[in-house]
Design a protein around this motif. Structure first.
Motif, mmCIF file in Angstrom:
data_model
loop_
_atom_site.group_PDB
_atom_site.id
_atom_site.type_symbol
_atom_site.label_atom_id
_atom_site.label_comp_id
_atom_site.label_asym_id
_atom_site.label_seq_id
_atom_site.Cartn_x
_atom_site.Cartn_y
_atom_site.Cartn_z
ATOM 1 N N LEU A 104 0.958 -1.105 0.099
ATOM 2 C CA LEU A 104 0.181 0.074 -0.019
ATOM 3 C C LEU A 104 0.960 1.405 -0.029
ATOM 4 O O LEU A 104 0.793 2.279 -0.780
ATOM 5 N N SER A 105 2.131 1.440 0.852
ATOM 6 C CA SER A 105 2.939 2.466 0.893
ATOM 7 C C SER A 105 3.495 2.530 -0.422
ATOM 8 O O SER A 105 3.553 3.618 -0.959
ATOM 9 N N LEU A 106 4.087 1.647 -1.023
ATOM 10 C CA LEU A 106 4.659 1.843 -2.351
ATOM 11 C C LEU A 106 3.728 2.001 -3.429
ATOM 12 O O LEU A 106 4.333 2.814 -4.459
ATOM 13 N N GLY A 107 2.665 1.290 -3.438
ATOM 14 C CA GLY A 107 1.564 1.562 -4.676
ATOM 15 C C GLY A 107 1.263 3.141 -4.618
ATOM 16 O O GLY A 107 0.643 3.620 -5.540
ATOM 17 N N LYS A 108 1.383 3.912 -3.604
ATOM 18 C CA LYS A 108 0.963 5.174 -3.216
ATOM 19 C C LYS A 108 2.007 6.209 -3.681
ATOM 20 O O LYS A 108 1.866 7.380 -3.916
ATOM 21 N N ARG A 109 3.131 5.681 -4.040
ATOM 22 C CA ARG A 109 4.391 6.471 -4.403
ATOM 23 C C ARG A 109 4.958 6.068 -5.805
ATOM 24 O O ARG A 109 5.273 6.969 -6.483
ATOM 25 N N LEU A 110 4.788 5.259 -6.170
ATOM 26 C CA LEU A 110 5.514 4.532 -7.501
ATOM 27 C C LEU A 110 4.261 4.151 -8.452
ATOM 28 O O LEU A 110 3.431 3.638 -8.175
ATOM 29 N N ASN A 111 4.691 4.778 -9.809
ATOM 30 C CA ASN A 111 3.731 4.028 -10.726
ATOM 31 C C ASN A 111 3.969 2.655 -11.260
ATOM 32 O O ASN A 111 4.801 2.013 -10.638
ATOM 33 N N TRP A 112 3.248 2.045 -12.121
ATOM 34 C CA TRP A 112 3.317 0.851 -12.469
ATOM 35 C C TRP A 112 4.838 0.366 -12.849
ATOM 36 O O TRP A 112 5.140 -0.662 -12.257
ATOM 37 N N SER A 113 5.532 0.901 -13.684
ATOM 38 C CA SER A 113 6.664 0.466 -14.184
ATOM 39 C C SER A 113 7.721 0.494 -13.062
ATOM 40 O O SER A 113 8.458 -0.316 -12.873
ATOM 41 N N GLN A 114 7.686 1.464 -12.430
ATOM 42 C CA GLN A 114 8.490 1.900 -11.187
ATOM 43 C C GLN A 114 8.547 0.571 -10.309
ATOM 44 O O GLN A 114 9.294 0.035 -9.511
ATOM 45 N N LEU A 115 7.307 0.288 -9.839
ATOM 46 C CA LEU A 115 7.008 -0.626 -8.716
ATOM 47 C C LEU A 115 7.232 -2.180 -9.320
ATOM 48 O O LEU A 115 7.976 -2.756 -8.636
ATOM 49 N N CYS A 116 7.201 -2.424 -10.581
ATOM 50 C CA CYS A 116 7.349 -3.712 -11.186
ATOM 51 C C CYS A 116 8.972 -3.842 -11.262
ATOM 52 O O CYS A 116 9.457 -4.847 -10.829
ATOM 53 N N GLU A 117 9.767 -2.713 -11.443
ATOM 54 C CA GLU A 117 11.189 -2.990 -11.479
ATOM 55 C C GLU A 117 11.784 -3.096 -10.070
ATOM 56 O O GLU A 117 12.736 -3.998 -10.111
ATOM 57 N N LEU A 118 11.294 -2.372 -9.179
ATOM 58 C CA LEU A 118 11.710 -2.619 -7.823
ATOM 59 C C LEU A 118 11.191 -4.057 -7.456
ATOM 60 O O LEU A 118 12.219 -4.827 -6.690
ATOM 61 N N LEU A 119 10.100 -4.534 -7.502
ATOM 62 C CA LEU A 119 9.735 -5.818 -7.053
ATOM 63 C C LEU A 119 10.597 -6.909 -7.781
ATOM 64 O O LEU A 119 10.591 -7.955 -7.356
ATOM 65 N N ARG A 120 10.943 -6.667 -8.952
ATOM 66 C CA ARG A 120 11.594 -7.547 -9.623
ATOM 67 C C ARG A 120 13.084 -7.851 -8.733
ATOM 68 O O ARG A 120 14.017 -9.048 -9.182
ATOM 69 N N LYS A 121 13.608 -6.898 -8.103
ATOM 70 C CA LYS A 121 15.003 -6.937 -7.663
ATOM 71 C C LYS A 121 14.819 -7.231 -5.880
ATOM 72 O O LYS A 121 15.750 -7.324 -5.304
ATOM 73 N N THR A 122 13.594 -7.544 -5.629
ATOM 74 C CA THR A 122 13.169 -7.744 -4.111
ATOM 75 C C THR A 122 12.894 -9.272 -4.174
ATOM 76 O O THR A 122 12.106 -9.975 -4.416
ATOM 77 N N ASP A 123 13.602 -9.695 -3.129
ATOM 78 C CA ASP A 123 13.666 -11.179 -2.867
ATOM 79 C C ASP A 123 12.838 -11.879 -1.594
ATOM 80 O O ASP A 123 12.671 -12.767 -1.466
#
Length: 570
Positions: free
Chosen positions: A230-249
């Motif tokens: 919820l916190s991340l989705g209120k600050r990042l757009n779709w592409s930004q969120l996807c790129e971050l979560l691809r690097k998150t394990d």
């Protein structure tokens, strides 16, 4: 005798000069090796960043991969680190935005966004928009529900069933009035899973937690992830969120990034770029949670040096030693590829360099005259002490406690939340327990004791040169006992002075700096009395005893002359 002593000294001076020169050269060479045990040096960062991509160059790579949203955050980071390529990256972003204006809202193109694109066209948004804003509308959620319900993925279906779970602590259940927030976050998680925009480990962890929550009818740990998303989705757009979560394990890292986005919102571009730059959001989050604002500044400096510098800093997970000596020639490159060997050479250089200097001083003060006291500085002991002090100077984080991080996670009590979230307050900053002033005070106390030690040795030499009997020399040595105890007096005085200044608030409170004076005093007196005074007194006692025995055995001239006198009287 004077000429003999002078000759001995003149023969010792070349050896003294040679040892002193060798010692200083070795010490200087060791000092210039840019490697530390508990920190990373700026010279190593510069060397690691050579010939690697800069922040702006990395942004250009994202533009070529059609990841406009991530490139926009990287541009902000490039400006913060004053990257010279930032203007060129800005032009590239504006060019792509003009050619593909529909990418600006989402940060790029993704076929899985089809259920939401029409909703955006109706809303008329033209700027970059946090992705969760699209999931709040009832029409958008129903469209996504229809799209995702046809998914054949077991993980997607498990996540969608979370909309029916009633056991929540922070959210209103999704199927009840006021449950729009949880419903939107669940649908966002399912869409990320379906579009394969989650890293493999994170995807598997989420599926396992969803299946467990479905069996237990309680969201459990999954609810924490939903809060962070919820916190991340209120600050990042779709592409930004996807790129971050691809690097998150892990969901733990996702939570740490959500926390960082709340406590350091102005530095989100730096944090986000470092995660993509290093291909590991986990390492970035761990580093910043551990070192706080100091770590953030270290990360900023590493970003300015290039991709290799960021990866080096995050690989070692150590703070940056800004006070490290500069390197020369290829020393930094050697230390970069052989860090352990370079560290051994550095510490060994400190030891051998200090030994060489004290050895040279010993040769300068030595005399081979048999009637003089043996003047030995005990170079081995002193070189170990000086080498240890040099290590402390070059390793400011070795014995100092790590400053309390301003970004440390706090315990969150279970509460029901709506879309408006509570912001975590940063922890109060605390200063490190050992700084350069402490090291300088320790060095000052050590220098005082070394000077006292040498002065005591010279006093022993002065007594040994007196043209008097061994018994008189022994009495003179006993007369200088207070001088030989001077190290203790200076040590206690230094400790008392430091404590008084700390109480008065004139210097920073630090017991290590205060008590180091007393410790050095004990070491100085132990060396001078055990290693120098005691052996010389033993020599004097034996010599005086030999003189006394020799006098007793010799014929007395007075007694011989008395015999005729006695005969005459008889």
């Amino acid at each position: 005798m004077t000429m003999s002593v002078s000759g001995n000294r003149s023969r010792n001076m070349p050896m003294a000069a040679l040892w002193l020169t060798i010692g200083m050269v070795v010490l200087a060479g060791a000092w210039l090796i840019p490697v530390n045990l508990k920190s990373v040096t700026p010279a190593l960062l510069r060397e690691a960043g050579k010939s690697t991509a800069s922040v702006a160059a990395f942004g250009e790579q994202l533009i070529e991969s059609e990841k406009l949203g991530s490139a926009q955050l990287v541009l902000s980071a490039a400006r913060l680190v004053e990257d010279k390529g930032a203007p060129a990256l800005d032009r590239s972003i504006r060019d792509v935005s003009a050619r593909r204006p529909e990418w600006v809202v989402w940060g790029g193109w993704d076929p899985f966004l089809d259920p939401l694109i029409k909703q955006n066209e109706e809303s008329g948004r033209k700027e970059s928009t946090p992705v969760l804003n699209f999931f709040i509308a009832e029409k958008a959620r129903r469209s996504l529900e229809t799209f995702l319900s046809n998914s054949r993925s077991l993980g997607v279906q498990s996540i969608l069933r979370m909309r029916e779970v009633q056991g929540t602590t922070r959210f209103v259940p999704a199927n009840k009035a006021g449950g729009q927030t949880l419903d939107a976050v669940v649908l966002l998680t399912a869409l990320l899973y379906q579009s394969e925009n989650l890293s493999g480990p994170l995807q598997r962890e989420l599926r396992g937690l969803a299946e467990m929550a479905d069996r237990q009818k309680q969201l459990g740990e999954l609810e924490t992830f939903f809060t962070d998303l919820l916190s991340l989705g209120k600050r990042l757009n779709w592409s930004q969120l996807c790129e971050l979560l691809r690097k998150t394990d892990s969901i733990k890292t996702a939570g740490e990034f959500a926390h960082l986005s709340r406590v350091a919102p102005d530095n989100l571009p730096i944090i986000y770029t470092a995660a993509l730059f290093s291909d590991s959001a986990d390492k970035v989050a761990s580093y910043l949670i551990k070192y706080g604002k100091m770590g953030l500044e270290d990360l900023r400096l590493a970003l300015a040096q290039g991709q290799g510098a960021v990866r080096l800093l995050l690989q070692h997970q150590l703070p940056l030693n800004r006070g490290a000596a500069p390197s020369v020639g290829g020393v930094a490159q050697f230390a970069l590829f052989n860090p352990k060997f370079a560290l051994v050479l550095k510490y060994l250089g400190f030891l051998l360099g200090a030994f060489g200097m004290f050895r040279g001083l010993e040769f300068a003060l030595r005399s081979d005259a048999s009637n003089e006291a043996p003047l030995r500085l005990k170079s081995g002991v002193l070189s170990v002490l000086i080498a240890s002090f040099l290590v402390l100077i070059t390793e400011p984080f070795m014995i100092s406690a790590t400053p309390a991080s301003e970004f440390k996670l706090k315990l969150n009590l279970p509460i029901l939340v709506s879309v408006a979230e509570a912001h975590n307050q940063p922890a109060p900053a605390s200063s490190p327990t050992m700084d350069i002033k402490t090291l300088l005070s320790i060095g000052f106390f050590a220098a005082l004791q070394i000077g006292t030690y040498i002065f005591c040795l010279l006093k022993i030499r002065e007594i040994s040169r007196q043209p008097v009997s061994p018994m008189v020399k022994l009495r003179l040595m006993e007369n200088e006992e207070n001088l030989f105890d001077a190290g203790l007096y200076i040590g206690i005085g230094g400790t008392a002075t430091a404590l008084v200044l700390q109480v008065l608030g004139l210097i920073q409170s630090n017991l290590l700096a205060a008590y180091s004076s007393n410790l050095f005093g004990i070491v100085c007196v132990a060396l001078i009395k055990i290693r120098s005074v005691r052996p010389y007194k033993r020599i004097l006692i034996l010599e005086s005893q030999a003189v006394s025995v020799g006098t007793t055995l010799a014929p007395a001239p007075v007694a011989t002359a008395a015999k005729p006198v006695a005969s005459t009287v008889a």
